[in-house]
Design a protein around this motif. Sequence first.
Motif, short mmCIF file in Angstrom:
data_model
loop_
_atom_site.label_atom_id
_atom_site.label_comp_id
_atom_site.label_asym_id
_atom_site.label_seq_id
_atom_site.Cartn_x
_atom_site.Cartn_y
_atom_site.Cartn_z
N UNK A 138 0.81 -1.22 0.00
CA UNK A 138 0.00 0.00 0.00
C UNK A 138 0.84 1.26 0.00
N UNK A 139 1.95 1.25 0.72
CA UNK A 139 2.77 2.46 0.86
C UNK A 139 4.18 2.17 0.34
N UNK A 140 4.24 1.67 -0.87
CA UNK A 140 5.55 1.30 -1.42
C UNK A 140 6.42 2.52 -1.71
N UNK A 141 5.80 3.66 -1.96
CA UNK A 141 6.59 4.88 -2.19
C UNK A 141 7.37 5.26 -0.94
N UNK A 142 6.74 5.11 0.23
CA UNK A 142 7.46 5.40 1.46
C UNK A 142 8.61 4.41 1.67
N UNK A 143 8.39 3.18 1.27
CA UNK A 143 9.41 2.16 1.44
C UNK A 143 10.63 2.43 0.56
N UNK A 144 10.40 2.97 -0.63
CA UNK A 144 11.51 3.23 -1.56
C UNK A 144 12.15 4.60 -1.33
N UNK A 145 11.36 5.60 -0.97
CA UNK A 145 11.89 6.95 -0.82
C UNK A 145 12.57 7.15 0.53
N UNK A 146 11.96 6.63 1.59
CA UNK A 146 12.55 6.76 2.91
C UNK A 146 13.51 5.59 3.14
N UNK A 147 14.78 5.87 3.21
CA UNK A 147 15.79 4.82 3.30
C UNK A 147 15.81 4.14 4.66
N UNK A 148 15.12 4.72 5.64
CA UNK A 148 15.13 4.08 6.95
C UNK A 148 14.31 2.79 6.98
N UNK A 149 13.23 2.74 6.22
CA UNK A 149 12.38 1.55 6.21
C UNK A 149 13.13 0.31 5.71
N UNK A 150 13.86 0.39 4.58
CA UNK A 150 14.63 -0.80 4.19
C UNK A 150 15.71 -1.20 5.19
N UNK A 151 16.33 -0.20 5.83
CA UNK A 151 17.35 -0.53 6.81
C UNK A 151 16.75 -1.24 8.01
N UNK A 152 15.62 -0.73 8.50
CA UNK A 152 14.94 -1.38 9.62
C UNK A 152 14.47 -2.77 9.23
N UNK A 153 13.93 -2.89 8.02
CA UNK A 153 13.47 -4.19 7.54
C UNK A 153 14.63 -5.19 7.45
N UNK A 154 15.78 -4.72 7.01
CA UNK A 154 16.94 -5.62 6.90
C UNK A 154 17.41 -6.07 8.28
N UNK A 155 17.51 -5.13 9.22
CA UNK A 155 17.95 -5.49 10.57
C UNK A 155 16.98 -6.45 11.24
N UNK A 156 15.69 -6.21 11.08
CA UNK A 156 14.69 -7.10 11.67
C UNK A 156 14.74 -8.47 11.00
N UNK A 157 14.94 -8.51 9.70
CA UNK A 157 15.01 -9.78 8.99
C UNK A 157 16.19 -10.61 9.45
N UNK A 158 17.33 -9.98 9.64
CA UNK A 158 18.51 -10.69 10.14
C UNK A 158 18.26 -11.21 11.56
N UNK A 159 17.59 -10.40 12.38
CA UNK A 159 17.29 -10.82 13.76
C UNK A 159 16.35 -12.01 13.78
N UNK A 160 15.30 -11.95 12.96
CA UNK A 160 14.36 -13.08 12.90
C UNK A 160 15.04 -14.34 12.36
N UNK A 161 15.97 -14.19 11.44
CA UNK A 161 16.71 -15.35 10.93
C UNK A 161 17.47 -16.05 12.04
N UNK A 162 18.16 -15.27 12.85
CA UNK A 162 18.92 -15.85 13.97
C UNK A 162 17.98 -16.48 15.00
#
Length: 266
Positions: A138-162
């Motif tokens: 729904x809010x893909x523009x925010x995901x691509x324009x705001x660089x904090x969302x991908x960074x948070x998503x990456x950190x959370x993804x690594x945490x959930x993997x562990x």
Amino acid sequence: MSSTESSGHTADKSPRQQVDRLLVGLRWRRLEEPLGFIKVLQWLFAIFAFGSCGSYSGETGAMVRCNNEAKDVSSIIVSFGYPFRLHRIQYEMPLCDDDSTSKTMHLMGDFSAPAEFFVTLGIFSFFYTMAALVLYLRFHNLYTENKRFPLVDFCVTVSFTFFWLVAAAAWGKGLTDVKGATRPSSLTAAMSVCHGEDAVCSAGATPSMGLANISVLFGFINFFLWAGNCWFVFKETPWHGQSQGQDQGQGPSQESAAEQGAVEKQ
């Protein structure tokens, strides 16, 4: 009358219009991309993981036959399940003497820690992937324009993997201990009446662990899904763009240096 009817119609249509706008705003084609498709799989397998573990229940049992003719064969059936606090589960052990009829016993072991951690992680994964899907669709523009969302998503993804690796391994070990504690032979070994000559004990109902075994499998599947998604989430972060920019920047500089060297030799 017409004004009231028109206001009523507009009031009825406004929630529908809001739902229609929300559905129209969703970009379903994002689910065809690896990032969206894997998140759907993470959402589904999180449900399978905590559902199969949290809904498990089984039965174990034994049969005690006293040599005294005055007492019949006693059948013991013990029910257990999530969260596997076996030391709180009671059952009645029959006695073969004439003074008393039975004695209250408990199963051995407390395996609630790995089971509850496994289920809790599955619930958190379910809610996070659902929120991430809403943001991504729904809010893909925010995901691509705001660089904090991908960074948070990456950190959370690594945490959930562990955490999924730890939870699946811990619950696998805990399930092995649960199988050992609920085996009918373990039940007869814990009853003192079975060690004497006054009674003959035999195995009763054997617990079926199929659903619990599947929950461990779902745990490792979740680990592989989250581990594989790390790369696709990393590609959305600025770190991936910086690494590509550095590679592109080094390429022309090396080519220009080679050209300058060739000119100097000439």
